[in-house]
Design an enzyme around this catalytic site. Structure first.
Site, PDB file in Angstrom:
ATOM      1  N   LYS A  23       0.832  -1.211   0.000  1.00  0.00           N
ATOM      2  CA  LYS A  23       0.000   0.000   0.000  1.00  0.00           C
ATOM      3  C   LYS A  23       0.862   1.255   0.000  1.00  0.00           C
ATOM      4  CE  LYS A  23      -2.833   0.666   3.689  1.00  0.00           C
ATOM      5  NZ  LYS A  23      -2.611   1.988   4.294  1.00  0.00           N
ATOM      6  N   SER A  24       1.872   1.288   0.860  1.00  0.00           N
ATOM      7  CA  SER A  24       2.706   2.495   0.955  1.00  0.00           C
ATOM      8  C   SER A  24       3.412   2.771  -0.363  1.00  0.00           C
ATOM      9  CB  SER A  24       3.765   2.316   2.051  1.00  0.00           C
ATOM     10  OG  SER A  24       3.146   2.243   3.306  1.00  0.00           O
ATOM     11  N   ARG A 124      -9.128  12.088  12.029  1.00  0.00           N
ATOM     12  CA  ARG A 124      -7.678  11.931  12.219  1.00  0.00           C
ATOM     13  C   ARG A 124      -6.927  13.264  12.097  1.00  0.00           C
ATOM     14  NH1 ARG A 124      -5.811   6.795   8.891  1.00  0.00           N
ATOM     15  NH2 ARG A 124      -3.915   7.166  10.081  1.00  0.00           N
ATOM     16  N   SER A 169       6.940   9.405  11.944  1.00  0.00           N
ATOM     17  CA  SER A 169       5.804   9.166  11.053  1.00  0.00           C
ATOM     18  C   SER A 169       6.239   9.333   9.606  1.00  0.00           C
ATOM     19  CB  SER A 169       4.661  10.151  11.354  1.00  0.00           C
ATOM     20  OG  SER A 169       3.793  10.235  10.227  1.00  0.00           O
ATOM     21  N   GLN A 171       4.324   9.322   7.087  1.00  0.00           N
ATOM     22  CA  GLN A 171       3.389  10.180   6.357  1.00  0.00           C
ATOM     23  C   GLN A 171       3.786  11.641   6.509  1.00  0.00           C
ATOM     24  OE1 GLN A 171      -0.462   9.058   7.856  1.00  0.00           O
ATOM     25  NE2 GLN A 171      -0.368   7.037   6.917  1.00  0.00           N
ATOM     26  N   ASP A 317       1.742  -1.250  11.691  1.00  0.00           N
ATOM     27  CA  ASP A 317       0.429  -1.740  11.272  1.00  0.00           C
ATOM     28  C   ASP A 317       0.227  -3.213  11.635  1.00  0.00           C
ATOM     29  OD1 ASP A 317      -0.010   0.772  10.259  1.00  0.00           O
ATOM     30  OD2 ASP A 317       0.602   0.261   8.226  1.00  0.00           O
ATOM     31  N   LYS A 344      -4.861   5.881  14.409  1.00  0.00           N
ATOM     32  CA  LYS A 344      -4.943   5.180  13.117  1.00  0.00           C
ATOM     33  C   LYS A 344      -6.419   5.092  12.684  1.00  0.00           C
ATOM     34  CE  LYS A 344      -0.603   4.609  12.492  1.00  0.00           C
ATOM     35  NZ  LYS A 344       0.044   5.336  11.394  1.00  0.00           N
ATOM     36  N   ARG A 348      -6.329   1.809  17.668  1.00  0.00           N
ATOM     37  CA  ARG A 348      -5.989   0.381  17.549  1.00  0.00           C
ATOM     38  C   ARG A 348      -5.533  -0.253  18.847  1.00  0.00           C
ATOM     39  NH1 ARG A 348      -3.383   0.209  11.526  1.00  0.00           N
ATOM     40  NH2 ARG A 348      -5.389   0.110  10.464  1.00  0.00           N
TER      41      ARG A 348
HETATM   42  C1  S3P Z   1       2.317   4.791   6.105  1.00  0.00           C
HETATM   43  C2  S3P Z   1       2.913   5.120   7.288  1.00  0.00           C
HETATM   44  C3  S3P Z   1       2.490   4.587   8.590  1.00  0.00           C
HETATM   45  C4  S3P Z   1       1.440   3.478   8.465  1.00  0.00           C
HETATM   46  C5  S3P Z   1       0.463   3.693   7.362  1.00  0.00           C
HETATM   47  C6  S3P Z   1       1.166   3.884   6.034  1.00  0.00           C
HETATM   48  C7  S3P Z   1       2.878   5.350   4.860  1.00  0.00           C
HETATM   49  O1  S3P Z   1       2.004   5.652   9.337  1.00  0.00           O
HETATM   50  O2  S3P Z   1       0.761   3.294   9.688  1.00  0.00           O
HETATM   51  O3  S3P Z   1      -0.415   2.580   7.246  1.00  0.00           O
HETATM   52  O4  S3P Z   1       2.601   4.805   3.778  1.00  0.00           O
HETATM   53  O5  S3P Z   1       3.636   6.329   4.949  1.00  0.00           O
HETATM   54  P1  S3P Z   1       2.967   6.735  10.046  1.00  0.00           P
HETATM   55  O6  S3P Z   1       2.783   8.006   9.309  1.00  0.00           O
HETATM   56  O7  S3P Z   1       2.493   6.753  11.451  1.00  0.00           O
HETATM   57  O8  S3P Z   1       4.399   6.261   9.916  1.00  0.00           O
END
Ligand code: S3P
Length: 436
Positions: A23-24, A124, A169, A171, A317, A344, A348
């Site tokens: 997914k990432s 969120r 993080s 993201q 995750d 999340k 969770r």
């Molecule tokens: C992700 C980063 C993770 C993860 C998420 C996907 C990403 O979150 O939990 O499902 O693709 O960058 P964080 O931003 O907390 O690292």
């Protein structure tokens, strides 16, 4: 609302299979493909709701994409600054990654765009991305204290900054690096701990100047990005459910081929090995800057362990499915430093504890983690997914271990990350049905 029904205790799971694309990496591939010049060919794209929302948002901003909804996609890049005002609110569904990464991209456009999402995403926090973007001189407006969606990013000319993120993080780091594409000069992100590094790897592959020195990542903008061929490996976060099922169901042997093994993602395998799991990795190799391999597990007696610190972001995750494994491990497993799980798709820590308790597990919530006693006999249960795909899949695997029929209500959320989950379990020999 659809329910997933699972009959346990399952006898013997056997087989070799693949899981859908990571997914990432899929999110990043379609985003960078859109911002590059020329074509980006993606194979193994995760054609699941989360990534499709990102692809559709880019299409709404004028990016031509062939094969949306298919694993093989061609993105006709428009270049860094040629996205178009979508003229309507962009819906990112359930996807925090899609929203946060696109906020970074929107920082450098010459229009304002508003992003929203489903009920979970609208709860969120986006302030973690809004704050650095504002420091870069970009105005971001959202709802209330946490700057929750809908959020509007008023694109402009981001200035380079050096930013210490308050949490590890990927993201947040990625949003800043993407905004940094548009800043004249060097943008630096310093994290308190390591988070997944797909953005850094892929930006480099597309031709950006990215430097990594421990927890410090920098990008010098603006680069020229060039279209690439990207082969997305299988998502280890999806494989995790099948692998833990193989470890817990008696006499099983399960192989998941072509699984992403990037060290910033694969800590679950190390932790399970520490617990005594029989895990073999074959064909380990690098394809397009990301490691992958075929992972085989055999049923194993597990012992408890302690997990915390820098290990957590590398299996963030996977905490819910690790918690299930811990219910079958001898001793007390303690998971700490995982407070990020509270923001999340669901809280969770709370939903994992509540879900496993419904099956008869002994599990306590800590402010930043979980304490799980094992081994405990699990009973089948009728449970609700809380709209969280990973909680739903963890419950289905718990149902394979528990005696009797388990029903997981609101299971359609599984489609956000692992379409075909029920079929994959069926292929391994589990009794799984879906009803509407
Ligand atoms: C992700 C980063 C993770 C993860 C998420 C996907 C990403 O979150 O939990 O499902 O693709 O960058 P964080 O931003 O907390 O690292």
């Amino acid at each position: 609302m659809s329910a997933l029904r699972v009959r346990g205790p399952a006898a013997i799971l056997r087989g070799e299979l693949t899981v859908p694309g990571d997914k990432s990496i899929s999110h990043r591939a379609v985003i960078l493909g859109a911002l590059a010049e020329g074509e980006t060919r993606i194979s193994g794209f995760l054609a699941a709701e989360d990534c499709l929302h990102t692809a559709r948002a880019l299409a709404a901003m004028g990016v031509e994409i062939d094969g949306v909804g298919e694993p093989e996609m061609v993105v006709h890049g428009v270049g860094l600054r040629e996205l178009r005002d979508p003229g309507a609110v962009l819906d990112l569904g359930n996807s925090g990654t899609g929203m946060r990464l696109l906020m970074g991209v929107l920082a450098g456009q010459d229009f304002a765009a508003t992003l929203t999402g489903d009920e979970s995403l609208r709860r969120r926090p986006m302030d973690r991305v809004a704050a650095p973007l504002e420091e870069m001189g970009i105005q971001v407006t959202g709802q209330g204290k946490g700057c929750t969606p809908p959020v509007t990013v008023h694109g402009g000319k981001p200035q380079p900054i050096t930013y210490h993120t308050p949490m590890a993080s990927a993201q947040v780091k990625s949003a800043i690096l993407l905004a940094g594409l548009y800043a004249q000069g060097t943008t630096v992100v310093i994290e308190p701990g390591p988070s997944r590094d797909h953005t850094e790897r892929m930006l480099r592959a597309f031709g950006a100047e990215v430097n990594v020195d421990g927890l410090r990542v920098s990008i010098t903008g603006p680069p020229r990005l060039r279209g690439q061929e990207i082969a997305v490996p299988g998502d280890i976060s999806s494989a995790a459910f099948l692998l833990v099922a193989g470890l817990l169901v008696p006499e099983s042997r399960v192989t998941v081929r072509e699984v992403l093994l990037n060290p910033t993602r694969a800590a679950l395998l190390d932790i399970l090995e520490r617990m005594g799991a029989d895990i073999q990795i074959a064909n380990r190799r690098e394809v397009g800057g990301e490691e992958r391999g075929d992972v085989t597990v055999r049923t194993s007696e597990l012992t408890a362990t302690e997990v915390g610190g820098d290990e957590i972001p590398k299996m963030l995750d996977e905490v819910p499915i690790l918690a299930l494994a811990a219910t079958q491990a001898k001793g007390q497993t303690v998971i700490r430093d995982a407070a990020e799980l509270r923001v999340k798709e669901s809280d969770r820590l709370a939903t994992t504890a509540e879900m496993l308790r419904a099956f008869g597990a002994q599990i306590e919530e800590l402010p930043d983690g979980l304490v799980i006693e094992g081994p405990v006999h699990l009973n089948s249960a009728k449970v609700n997914s809380h709209g969280d795909h990973r909680i739903a899949m963890m419950a289905a695997i718990a149902g394979l271990v528990a005696a009797g029929e388990t029903a997981v209500q609101d299971a359609e959320c599984i489609a956000t990350s692992f379409p075909g989950f029920a079929d994959s379990l069926g292929e391994l020999g589990a009794e799984v049905t879906t009803d509407e």
